[in-house]
Scaffold this active site. Structure first.
Site, PDB file in Angstrom:
ATOM      1  N   ASP A 259      -2.531  -1.879   9.737  1.00 29.76           N
ATOM      2  CA  ASP A 259      -3.017  -1.151   8.525  1.00 29.76           C
ATOM      3  C   ASP A 259      -3.396  -2.968   7.818  1.00 29.76           C
ATOM      4  OD1 ASP A 259      -1.864   0.739   8.029  1.00 29.76           O
ATOM      5  OD2 ASP A 259       0.554   0.202   7.878  1.00 29.76           O
TER       6      ASP A 259
ATOM      7  N   LYS B 129       0.517  -1.377  -0.067  1.00 25.55           N
ATOM      8  CA  LYS B 129      -0.006  -0.568  -0.338  1.00 25.55           C
ATOM      9  C   LYS B 129       1.009   0.957  -0.123  1.00 25.55           C
ATOM     10  CE  LYS B 129       1.344   1.911   3.815  1.00 25.55           C
ATOM     11  NZ  LYS B 129       1.623   2.492   4.168  1.00 25.55           N
TER      12      LYS B 129
HETATM   13  P1  ATP Z   1       4.106   0.871   7.400  1.00 27.62           P
HETATM   14  O1  ATP Z   1       4.167   1.435   6.287  1.00 27.62           O
HETATM   15  O2  ATP Z   1       2.490  -0.625   8.281  1.00 27.62           O
HETATM   16  O3  ATP Z   1       4.398   1.655   8.982  1.00 27.62           O
HETATM   17  P2  ATP Z   1       6.750  -0.815   7.039  1.00 27.62           P
HETATM   18  O4  ATP Z   1       5.922  -1.028   5.541  1.00 27.62           O
HETATM   19  O5  ATP Z   1       7.495   0.749   7.351  1.00 27.62           O
HETATM   20  O6  ATP Z   1       4.940  -0.999   7.910  1.00 27.62           O
HETATM   21  P3  ATP Z   1       7.091  -3.501   7.161  1.00 27.62           P
HETATM   22  O7  ATP Z   1       8.041  -3.846   6.438  1.00 27.62           O
HETATM   23  O8  ATP Z   1       5.234  -3.411   7.725  1.00 27.62           O
HETATM   24  O9  ATP Z   1       7.198  -1.785   7.172  1.00 27.62           O
HETATM   25  O10 ATP Z   1       7.785  -3.872   8.958  1.00 27.62           O
HETATM   26  C1  ATP Z   1       8.043  -3.106   9.846  1.00 27.62           C
HETATM   27  C2  ATP Z   1       8.824  -3.843  11.082  1.00 27.62           C
HETATM   28  O11 ATP Z   1       7.910  -5.642  11.306  1.00 27.62           O
HETATM   29  C3  ATP Z   1      10.252  -4.661  10.179  1.00 27.62           C
HETATM   30  O12 ATP Z   1      11.022  -3.942  10.842  1.00 27.62           O
HETATM   31  C4  ATP Z   1      10.137  -6.281  11.186  1.00 27.62           C
HETATM   32  O13 ATP Z   1      10.585  -6.119  12.177  1.00 27.62           O
HETATM   33  C5  ATP Z   1       8.299  -6.394  11.213  1.00 27.62           C
HETATM   34  N1  ATP Z   1       7.937  -8.169  10.530  1.00 27.62           N
HETATM   35  C6  ATP Z   1       7.381  -8.752  11.384  1.00 27.62           C
HETATM   36  N2  ATP Z   1       7.070  -9.524  10.677  1.00 27.62           N
HETATM   37  C7  ATP Z   1       7.313  -9.068   8.692  1.00 27.62           C
HETATM   38  C8  ATP Z   1       7.270  -9.310   8.144  1.00 27.62           C
HETATM   39  N3  ATP Z   1       6.182 -10.933   7.509  1.00 27.62           N
HETATM   40  N4  ATP Z   1       7.778  -8.738   6.513  1.00 27.62           N
HETATM   41  C9  ATP Z   1       7.626  -7.324   7.252  1.00 27.62           C
HETATM   42  N5  ATP Z   1       7.779  -7.236   8.322  1.00 27.62           N
HETATM   43  C10 ATP Z   1       7.463  -7.461   9.506  1.00 27.62           C
END
Ligand code: ATP
Length: 318
Positions: free
Chosen positions: A156, A29
């Site tokens: 989310d 997203k």
């Molecule tokens: P958002 O946009 O919702 O803030 P993001 O895209 O910045 O999220 P994500 O990759 O969704 O970040 O994940 C943030 C943290 O969640 C990662 O640094 C990791 O430690 C933890 N995490 C746990 N499970 C997962 C997974 N399956 N994929 C990614 N991150 C995960």
């Protein structure tokens, strides 16, 4: 939470689940508008956001097994823990507890969505896990039940079940579809080296606001919703906005150059996606998107560039 079904039906439904493998595809997203309100007593900020699902996918495959295991390949392999902290495992455990079935599955995650990129990859994987194991175990929860479970895992996650373009309120978990005739919007995503931790970006926004150093908030998304209805990319470009962008730029000043490069190459607008550091550029059409992607690539201002489009459906069986 209400019971998923009468206990007598439990064994029968579990037996009815998928025999072979189940595969679910889930998109990333971006936030077309992310208005961050004040910090609530529960530690979350009050949000008003317009989510938009784009065609950059993670895939989760689930098979019957006697234990619960998770393997992966792609983005974040070797970096992302595959233990109980992984959002896939958390989602599977939550579903199993709710449906009162054993949490048993062999799961494999193929990841294209970068870690901590502001694209909600972890939430996407949790949504995929709910849909996959609901099918694998033959549970058959309603969309509403899945959404309630999703909200208990992360803000989310309900949107990643839903997909499309949708308004998110509360801490983002209350999702309602945006009513506009379907349109395809062209995007270029500039992936950064290394992620940004979402809590750190919110904390930086709080710090900037307390110091009087944050720009005016972007405000509620009424003009953005009108722009979506108009289906004109130039109008949409003028309505995009993200309150977290100044905080992400403060923590990662090099992102300013990424944004400048994409806009100088002709993008209608560029903005930090969610908490960053991925930057999203809106293009009029595929040709313009390719020009923007080439410029970002040639300037070597990011790790990787993806051409994509939205809006696409949320987590779905394939
Ligand atoms: P958002 O946009 O919702 O803030 P993001 O895209 O910045 O999220 P994500 O990759 O969704 O970040 O994940 C943030 C943290 O969640 C990662 O640094 C990791 O430690 C933890 N995490 C746990 N499970 C997962 C997974 N399956 N994929 C990614 N991150 C995960």
């Amino acid at each position: 939470m209400t019971e998923a079904w009468r206990p007598d039906d439990e064994d029968e439904r579990f037996r009815r689940g998928a025999r072979g493998s189940v595969k679910v595809r889930v998109p990333a997203k971006i936030n077309l508008r992310l208005a961050v309100g004040p910090l609530r007593p529960d530690g979350y900020h009050e949000l008003s956001t317009v989510y938009h699902a784009v065609a950059l996918y993670d895939e989760l495959t689930a098979r019957r097994a006697d234990t619960l295991t998770l393997t992966m390949d792609g983005e974040g392999t070797g970096e992302l823990a595959l233990d109980e902290t992984n959002l896939v495992i958390r989602a599977v455990r939550a579903l199993a507890a709710y449906a009162r079935v054993p949490a048993q599955a062999r799961l494999h995650l193929r990841k294209q969505i970068p870690l901590a990129g502001g694209l909600a990859g972890g939430s996407a994987d949790a949504a995929a896990a709910l849909v996959a194991c609901d099918e694998l175990w033959g549970i058959g929860l309603s969309r509403d039940e899945l959404a309630t479970l999703a909200a208990s895992i992360g803000s989310d996650v309900p949107f990643l079940l839903h997909g499309g373009t949708a308004l998110g309120t509360g801490r983002g978990e209350a999702v309602s579809p945006v009513l506009a005739r379907p349109a395809t919007w062209h995007w270029v995503l500039a992936m950064a080296d290394g992620g940004l931790a979402t809590p750190a970006v919110y904390a930086e926004l709080d710090r900037l606001r307390a110091a009087g150093a944050a720009p005016d908030p972007v405000g509620p998304p009424d003009d953005l919703l009108a722009a979506l209805r108009q289906r004109d990319p130039q109008v949409l470009a003028g309505a995009l906005g993200n309150d977290l962008q100044p905080a992400a730029l403060s923590l990662r000043p090099a992102l300013a150059q990424v944004l400048d490069t994409g806009v100088a190459a002709g993008a209608l607008a560029g903005l930090v996606s969610g908490s960053g550091p991925t930057c999203a550029f809106l293009a009029r059409d595929t040709a313009q998107a390719e020009t923007v992607a080439d410029a970002l690539h040639d300037a070597a201002v990011c790790r990787d560039v993806h051409l994509t489009h939205g809006a696409v459906p949320g987590a779905r069986l394939i």
